[in-house]
Write an enzyme that holds these catalytic residues in place. Structure first.
Site, PDB file in Angstrom:
ATOM      1  N   ASP A 151     120.451 -66.189 -26.271  1.00  0.00           N
ATOM      2  CA  ASP A 151     119.870 -65.843 -25.012  1.00  0.00           C
ATOM      3  C   ASP A 151     120.628 -66.018 -24.015  1.00  0.00           C
ATOM      4  OD1 ASP A 151     117.743 -67.437 -26.720  1.00  0.00           O
ATOM      5  OD2 ASP A 151     116.510 -66.143 -25.534  1.00  0.00           O
TER       6      ASP A 151
ATOM      7  N   GLU B 294     115.664 -63.966 -17.126  1.00  0.00           N
ATOM      8  CA  GLU B 294     115.157 -64.986 -17.622  1.00  0.00           C
ATOM      9  C   GLU B 294     115.814 -66.282 -17.560  1.00  0.00           C
ATOM     10  OE1 GLU B 294     113.412 -64.911 -21.835  1.00  0.00           O
ATOM     11  OE2 GLU B 294     112.465 -66.900 -21.323  1.00  0.00           O
TER      12      GLU B 294
ATOM     13  N   ASP C  10     115.375 -59.626 -19.868  1.00  0.00           N
ATOM     14  CA  ASP C  10     114.944 -60.557 -20.761  1.00  0.00           C
ATOM     15  C   ASP C  10     116.021 -60.515 -21.871  1.00  0.00           C
ATOM     16  OD1 ASP C  10     114.097 -62.342 -22.701  1.00  0.00           O
ATOM     17  OD2 ASP C  10     111.871 -61.696 -22.373  1.00  0.00           O
TER      18      ASP C  10
ATOM     19  N   ILE D 182     116.612 -62.087 -24.784  1.00  0.00           N
ATOM     20  CA  ILE D 182     116.231 -62.064 -26.129  1.00  0.00           C
ATOM     21  C   ILE D 182     114.768 -62.193 -25.685  1.00  0.00           C
ATOM     22  CG2 ILE D 182     115.752 -62.966 -28.271  1.00  0.00           C
ATOM     23  CD1 ILE D 182     118.469 -63.804 -28.290  1.00  0.00           C
ATOM     24  N   ASP D 183     113.718 -61.091 -25.890  1.00  0.00           N
ATOM     25  CA  ASP D 183     112.582 -61.246 -25.936  1.00  0.00           C
ATOM     26  C   ASP D 183     111.746 -61.509 -27.046  1.00  0.00           C
ATOM     27  OD1 ASP D 183     109.902 -61.277 -24.732  1.00  0.00           O
ATOM     28  OD2 ASP D 183     109.761 -59.332 -24.977  1.00  0.00           O
TER      29      ASP D 183
ATOM     30  N   THR E  45     111.916 -64.913 -28.565  1.00  0.00           N
ATOM     31  CA  THR E  45     113.071 -65.817 -29.162  1.00  0.00           C
ATOM     32  C   THR E  45     112.344 -66.411 -30.452  1.00  0.00           C
ATOM     33  OG1 THR E  45     113.590 -66.424 -26.691  1.00  0.00           O
ATOM     34  CG2 THR E  45     114.305 -68.036 -28.422  1.00  0.00           C
TER      35      THR E  45
ATOM     36  N   SER F  11     107.677 -60.053 -29.317  1.00  0.00           N
ATOM     37  CA  SER F  11     108.181 -59.295 -28.464  1.00  0.00           C
ATOM     38  C   SER F  11     107.900 -57.988 -27.718  1.00  0.00           C
ATOM     39  CB  SER F  11     109.665 -59.017 -29.017  1.00  0.00           C
ATOM     40  OG  SER F  11     109.999 -58.057 -29.734  1.00  0.00           O
TER      41      SER F  11
ATOM     42  N   LYS G 272     106.238 -54.585 -29.547  1.00  0.00           N
ATOM     43  CA  LYS G 272     105.239 -54.054 -29.627  1.00  0.00           C
ATOM     44  C   LYS G 272     104.848 -52.808 -28.932  1.00  0.00           C
ATOM     45  CE  LYS G 272     103.250 -58.233 -28.579  1.00  0.00           C
ATOM     46  NZ  LYS G 272     104.305 -59.251 -29.148  1.00  0.00           N
TER      47      LYS G 272
ATOM     48  N   ARG H 262      96.935 -57.994 -24.547  1.00  0.00           N
ATOM     49  CA  ARG H 262      97.482 -59.310 -24.583  1.00  0.00           C
ATOM     50  C   ARG H 262      96.679 -60.232 -23.549  1.00  0.00           C
ATOM     51  NH1 ARG H 262     103.046 -61.036 -25.276  1.00  0.00           N
ATOM     52  NH2 ARG H 262     103.377 -63.073 -24.193  1.00  0.00           N
TER      53      ARG H 262
ATOM     54  N   ASP I  15     108.925 -59.603 -19.087  1.00  0.00           N
ATOM     55  CA  ASP I  15     108.297 -59.476 -20.375  1.00  0.00           C
ATOM     56  C   ASP I  15     107.689 -57.992 -20.571  1.00  0.00           C
ATOM     57  OD1 ASP I  15     108.950 -61.553 -21.853  1.00  0.00           O
ATOM     58  OD2 ASP I  15     108.060 -62.733 -20.713  1.00  0.00           O
TER      59      ASP I  15
HETATM   60  N1  LIG Z   1     101.517 -69.333 -22.689  1.00  0.00           N
HETATM   61  C1  LIG Z   1     102.014 -67.992 -22.827  1.00  0.00           C
HETATM   62  N2  LIG Z   1     101.291 -66.977 -22.508  1.00  0.00           N
HETATM   63  C2  LIG Z   1     101.538 -65.783 -22.403  1.00  0.00           C
HETATM   64  N3  LIG Z   1     103.108 -65.567 -22.461  1.00  0.00           N
HETATM   65  C3  LIG Z   1     103.790 -66.611 -23.166  1.00  0.00           C
HETATM   66  C4  LIG Z   1     103.268 -68.008 -23.011  1.00  0.00           C
HETATM   67  N4  LIG Z   1     104.351 -68.768 -23.210  1.00  0.00           N
HETATM   68  C5  LIG Z   1     105.537 -67.915 -23.031  1.00  0.00           C
HETATM   69  N5  LIG Z   1     105.273 -66.629 -22.890  1.00  0.00           N
HETATM   70  C6  LIG Z   1     105.933 -65.454 -23.114  1.00  0.00           C
HETATM   71  O1  LIG Z   1     105.724 -65.044 -24.387  1.00  0.00           O
HETATM   72  C7  LIG Z   1     107.093 -64.088 -24.456  1.00  0.00           C
HETATM   73  C8  LIG Z   1     106.894 -63.634 -25.990  1.00  0.00           C
HETATM   74  O2  LIG Z   1     105.883 -62.925 -26.116  1.00  0.00           O
HETATM   75  P1  LIG Z   1     105.246 -62.318 -27.557  1.00  0.00           P
HETATM   76  O3  LIG Z   1     104.312 -63.331 -27.725  1.00  0.00           O
HETATM   77  O4  LIG Z   1     104.672 -61.054 -27.337  1.00  0.00           O
HETATM   78  O5  LIG Z   1     106.530 -62.453 -28.456  1.00  0.00           O
HETATM   79  C9  LIG Z   1     108.014 -65.135 -24.279  1.00  0.00           C
HETATM   80  O6  LIG Z   1     109.302 -64.482 -24.089  1.00  0.00           O
HETATM   81  P2  LIG Z   1     110.703 -65.259 -24.586  1.00  0.00           P
HETATM   82  O7  LIG Z   1     110.567 -65.298 -26.140  1.00  0.00           O
HETATM   83  O8  LIG Z   1     111.672 -64.211 -23.981  1.00  0.00           O
HETATM   84  O9  LIG Z   1     110.601 -66.516 -23.952  1.00  0.00           O
HETATM   85  C10 LIG Z   1     107.408 -65.931 -23.142  1.00  0.00           C
HETATM   86  O10 LIG Z   1     108.003 -65.417 -21.832  1.00  0.00           O
HETATM   87 MG   LIG Z   2     110.349 -62.724 -23.065  1.00  0.00          MG
HETATM   88 MG   LIG Z   3     112.153 -67.699 -23.140  1.00  0.00          MG
HETATM   89 MG   LIG Z   4     113.551 -64.207 -23.724  1.00  0.00          MG
END
Ligand SMILES: Nc1ncnc2c1ncn2[C@@H]1O[C@H](COP(=O)(O)O)[C@@H](OP(=O)(O)O)[C@H]1O
Ligand SMILES: [Mg+2]
Ligand SMILES: [Mg+2]
Ligand SMILES: [Mg+2]
Length: 357
Positions: free
Chosen positions: A48, A71, A143, A145-146, A148, A259, A262, A276, A289
């Protein structure tokens, strides 16, 4: 600034492509003690940070006046306990920046042999991402790495970059190193870049920029409708989606994927609906995001709103403000899904009211 954003697109694609090369190589080398835990408990890896350092270095050289809403920040790397991690990040970021120039890349973006940065420059590059966002002006959102968690599992993740001008996303670029080029061939070649420019459509290429394919969300029948949703149950409500699927008589099971891959999958018709909904913990969605994903959906002919049918607002700062979820789908499907989402919301509110009496 050109109206076609040709230079911005070229720079953003180069930056995302380099970052994808970096994250892929980090995954292969990733060791546990290089993983920190941030305040929000999401794992922040060396990947990241170094991807943000690379992309912000490139943006800083190509567009020195543009602020970045990113981020990550370098605070944990500036303290004694972060030294080992910092050294690894500097090494990886420099390795990535000095790789030979590819097609469409320019040395003045800080790329190519001999363009190593000192650690302080790379930490400052990461911290270029601390901009607070806002209603007016030109800014990037990143972002690095979206997804992670998907990255750490060896599944889907995306390197995500968008250009926002006066609260409107104008350009989105996403790199998905683990996404099959063709979803009908899951064991075929992997690694895609998705690009969308306002008013100019959306397309996908391979990670090397080959085989461009324009993207248009296809029509779905009630038999082929299905949901795309997070793998992580903490990130969006799976049970809410189940109820909406029931209301729409959807029979195909949801596709779970981490991420903004989708959004990419939706834009090319691998799935029909990205829903979502908040899990009720007061989490505010972040602009990085959704910014590139949202323009990809719009330019592929789809619609993206919150669960009230309102557009997402990228002018509120680093977050999207009050969290009413995200509903994205093709034009015809979106209105049907939105009606079902509103119905499911109403049922939830009624059930809550009943449990209070
Ligand atoms: N309680 C929460 N509700 C919704 N999104 C959240 C969350 N906690 C973290 N995230 C976000 O969800 C992203 C990942 O989404 P997904 O579930 O679609 O893979 C994360 O991005 P990062 O991985 O960049 O931190 C983070 O920003
Ligand atoms: Mg993200
Ligand atoms: Mg993160
Ligand atoms: Mg990220």
């Amino acid at each position: 600034m050109s109206l076609t954003f040709a230079t911005e697109q070229q720079v953003a694609v180069a930056a995302v492509r380099r970052a994808c090369a970096l994250t892929s190589s980090v995954f292969n080398k990733l060791v546990k003690n290089e993983t920190l835990v941030k305040g929000d408990k999401s794992p922040v890896t060396v990947g990241d940070y170094s991807a943000q350092a690379v992309i912000n270095t490139i943006l800083g050289r190509a567009f020195p006046d543009d602020p970045i809403v990113g981020e990550e920040d370098a605070a944990d790397l500036r303290v004694e306990s972060g030294t080992a991690l910092k050294n690894r990040i500097v090494e990886l970021a420099n390795e990535t920046l000095v790789a030979d120039l590819g097609i469409g890349e320019m040395a003045e973006w800080g790329l190519g042999p001999g363009q190593e940065r000192i650690p302080e420059e790379l930490l400052d590059a990461i911290d270029r991402g601390t901009y607070g966002g806002g209603r007016t002006g030109r800014m990037w959102t990143l972002d690095p790495i979206d997804g992670t968690k998907g990255f750490l599992r060896g599944e889907q993740y995306a390197v995500c970059l968008a250009l926002i001008i006066d609260s409107k996303v104008q350009l989105g670029v996403m790199g998905c190193p683990n996404l099959p080029v063709d979803a009908t061939k899951p064991d075929g070649p992997r690694g895609c870049i998705f690009v969308a420019v306002r008013g100019q459509g959306a397309h996908q290429t391979t990670l090397t920029g080959a085989d461009p394919v324009p993207l248009q969300i296809p029509a779905f029948t009630s038999e082929t409708l299905n949901f795309l949703e997070s793998v992580e149950a903490a990130h969006s409500s799976h049970s809410f989606n189940d109820r909406v699927a029931e209301l729409l008589a959807i029979t195909r099971p949801p596709t779970r994927m981490d991420s903004q891959a989708k959004y990419c999958s939706l834009a090319r018709g691998d799935g029909a609906v990205y829903l979502r909904m908040p899990t009720g913990v007061g989490y505010l969605e972040k602009i990085w995001d959704h910014a590139p994903g949202s323009i990809l959906i719009e330019e592929a002919g789809g619609i993206i709103t919150n669960s009230r049918g309102e557009p997402l607002d990228f002018g509120l700062g680093r977050t999207l403000g009050d969290n009413f979820g995200v509903v994205a789908a093709g034009k015809e499907v979106h209105s049907k899904v939105l009606a079902a989402v509103m119905q499911a919301n109403k049922e939830e509110a009624e059930a809550k009211a009943r449990s209070r009496v």
